[in-house]
Design a protein around this motif. Structure first.
Motif, PDB file in Angstrom:
ATOM      1  N   SER A 101      15.732  10.498   0.841  1.00  0.00           N
ATOM      2  CA  SER A 101      16.311  11.292  -0.159  1.00  0.00           C
ATOM      3  C   SER A 101      17.497  12.076   0.127  1.00  0.00           C
ATOM      4  CB  SER A 101      15.173  12.163  -0.801  1.00  0.00           C
ATOM      5  OG  SER A 101      15.157  13.282   0.393  1.00  0.00           O
ATOM      6  N   SER A 102      18.199  12.750  -0.532  1.00  0.00           N
ATOM      7  CA  SER A 102      19.387  13.519  -0.288  1.00  0.00           C
ATOM      8  C   SER A 102      19.090  14.637   0.701  1.00  0.00           C
ATOM      9  CB  SER A 102      20.020  14.157  -1.312  1.00  0.00           C
ATOM     10  OG  SER A 102      20.297  13.281  -2.478  1.00  0.00           O
ATOM     11  N   GLN A 103      17.881  15.284   0.369  1.00  0.00           N
ATOM     12  CA  GLN A 103      17.735  16.121   1.388  1.00  0.00           C
ATOM     13  C   GLN A 103      17.219  15.886   3.018  1.00  0.00           C
ATOM     14  OE1 GLN A 103      16.177  15.891  -1.704  1.00  0.00           O
ATOM     15  NE2 GLN A 103      15.447  17.783  -2.356  1.00  0.00           N
ATOM     16  N   VAL A 104      16.632  14.757   2.949  1.00  0.00           N
ATOM     17  CA  VAL A 104      16.096  14.085   4.099  1.00  0.00           C
ATOM     18  C   VAL A 104      17.509  13.637   4.942  1.00  0.00           C
ATOM     19  CG1 VAL A 104      14.781  12.353   5.347  1.00  0.00           C
ATOM     20  CG2 VAL A 104      13.723  13.759   3.437  1.00  0.00           C
ATOM     21  N   ARG A 105      18.223  13.053   3.933  1.00  0.00           N
ATOM     22  CA  ARG A 105      19.481  12.200   4.763  1.00  0.00           C
ATOM     23  C   ARG A 105      20.425  13.557   5.092  1.00  0.00           C
ATOM     24  NH1 ARG A 105      19.272   8.663  -0.155  1.00  0.00           N
ATOM     25  NH2 ARG A 105      21.179  10.119  -1.065  1.00  0.00           N
TER      26      ARG A 105
END
Lengths: 174, 332
Positions: free
Chosen positions: B100-104
């Motif tokens: 996800s954006s956050q994990v990336r």
């Protein structure tokens, strides 16, 4: 000066943050998770705990301007960093434009995921590397689950806030 | 959640030194794997060494034109880096197809290489798992193994390597720079991850070392690249089957081809025989299907995942077809 001290598991480690624009020092355990420190120690309960494993996005905050899962970050890893939570978005009693757009578009039902949704949306709109088309926005927001299924209105709110912020042309090439 | 000691490393040498003599210590970069698995009681570090202050967060172009990526460059910054987009679009596509954006935003280049499998039996401290607890058995072999590997498995472990980024690295080719107690050494990306065999708990070729950089092989010219990822939902989901393909074209004849698979194998899976079969062929469906059959010739299904073989075949054919189309566009 860089700290090289070893901290035992029982140690209280001082962490210096700029939290919603205000310098804050917190004494935390080495294994304290940022999300728990924000909620339990610093009293900022706007950031929610959902899955606690980085899968739902309810805990999304900004670290140095980037959306991150506060549940997968040690508080001690944030030494010297600027952290913004949902409580830090409004300015001078006025809602952030993305907060206002969520209200205008009825982009929630129970509201539990909303702080995380809004933090992700704000970071997304500020990151000009990410295209603004609907397909890309859906993917970019996929780390935030809404169990009520308010996705259509969430998407409408984000794209409306994008238009207001960047204008029609900026929205296309953003 | 278990407790652990904590230290912040202020140099690569001190980070490595700090880890010596303490095999239960772990480096933390993005934390997305480590903290998830500590919460599940699957990883149990006695000590966590924070490496985020190390100067390993830049992408630089070397004098020979290759790109050298610091181990702490985040997945997001790598995917959108202008030099990566220009030289290695496959890497960009693969990273943006994952997580996800956050994990990336949190996950790093070195950390992505070190991420652990998503096998639910590995992630469940009460299940039998030879990777988590050597000798305890493998509950996946006769359990719910729909998500598991059809390539590279053994009677001890059939857990899939979960990374999308690593599939691109396998296709592109890369050299890893490792820093250990005796200084730096380089190894090929292809030699980094190990097959499970009888030692599934040994996942990589690190020997008390820290990954400091990943240097990408030069791009093919003219380049067409495509990453096709097939999964249960359209975003934030691990692959059932994925294929990363790169092609160079001379008129309609394939010059060089690269192919790697994800979601179906126990390590990032380079398909060298399939690649060799494509060299000099016309870039058409018949050649792509023949290459896909070669790539999957050794595939062995488990009780729940026979569907992965035709799925992977389709992913390969589509990735090669899209790569060829882009190579034509690049040449135009």
């Amino acid at each position: 000066m860089m700290e090289t001290t070893e901290h035992s598991p029982e140690a209280a480690v001082s962490v210096h943050l700029t939290l919603n624009g205000v310098p804050v020092t917190a004494e935390v355990s080495p294994n304290a998770i940022l999300l728990d420190v924000l909620r339990e120690q610093l009293g900022l309960t706007g950031t929610k705990k959902g899955c606690d494993h980085g899968q739902c996005g309810a805990c999304t905050v900004h670290v140095e301007g980037r959306a991150m899962n506060a549940c997968l970050r040690l508080a001690v890893m944030c030494e010297g960093q600027a952290i913004t939570t949902i409580e830090g978005l409004a300015e001078g009693g006025r809602l952030h434009p993305v907060q206002q757009a969520f209200l205008d578009h009825d982009a929630f039902q129970c509201g539990y995921c909303s702080p995380g949704q809004i933090m992700s949306a704000v970071a997304l709109l500020e990151d000009r590397r990410v295209p603004g088309d609907v397909t890309t926005v859906r993917e970019a927001m996929s780390g935030n689950l809404c169990r009520c299924g308010a996705y259509q209105n969430i998407l409408a709110a984000i794209q409306d806030a994008r238009l207001r912020r960047h204008g029609q042309e900026g929205g296309d090439d953003a | 959640m278990r407790t652990f000691a904590f230290a912040r490393a202020d140099s690569v040498a001190r980070a490595v030194e700090s880890q010596q003599g303490d095999p239960a210590s772990a480096f933390v970069a993005g934390g997305t794997t480590l903290l998830d698995l500590v919460k599940l009681d699957v990883m149990r570090p006695s000590r966590v060494i924070d490496i985020n202050a190390l100067p390993l967060n830049t992408v630089e172009r070397l004098p020979d034109d290759r790109l050298r990526i610091g181990a702490l460059v985040t997945n997001t910054d790598l995917a959108y880096h202008p030099d990566v987009l220009a030289d290695h679009p496959l890497l960009s596509q693969a990273i943006l197809a994952g997580a996800s954006s956050q994990v990336r935003n949190m996950a790093t280049t070195g950390g992505n290489l070190m991420q652990r499998t998503r096998c639910p039996y590995f992630r469940d401290a009460a299940a039998a798992c030879n990777k988590r607890e050597p000798g305890s058995g493998c509950d996946a072999l006769h359990g719910v193994n729909r998500m598991h590997a059809v390539l590279g498995g053994s009677s001890e472990c059939v857990a899939v390597h979960p990374s999308d980024m690593c599939v691109a690295l396998a296709a592109i080719g890369a050299t890893l720079t490792l820093h250990g107690p005796r200084g730096e050494r380089e190894i090929e990306f292809a030699d980094f991850h190990r097959l499970p065999g009888t030692t599934p708990y040994l996942e990589h070729d690190l020997d008390n070392e820290l990954i400091v950089a990943v240097t990408l092989a030069p791009p093919l010219v003219p380049l067409g690249a495509a990453y096709v990822k097939l999964r249960d939902r359209a975003a934030y989901e691990f692959a059932l089957a994925s294929a990363g393909a790169m092609l160079s074209l001379d008129e309609e004849l394939i010059g060089e081809a690269r192919l790697a698979l994800g979601g179906v194998a126990t390590k990032p899976w380079r398909c060298r025989e399939a690649e060799a079969s494509l060299a000099g062929k016309r870039a058409d469906t018949a050649a792509f299907e023949a290459a896909a059959d070669l790539a999957l010739a050794d595939a062995r299904p488990l009780s729940h995942n026979a569907f992965k073989i035709p799925l992977a075949r389709q992913a390969i054919v589509r990735a090669l077809r899209d790569a060829a189309r882009r190579a034509r566009e690049d040449d135009a």
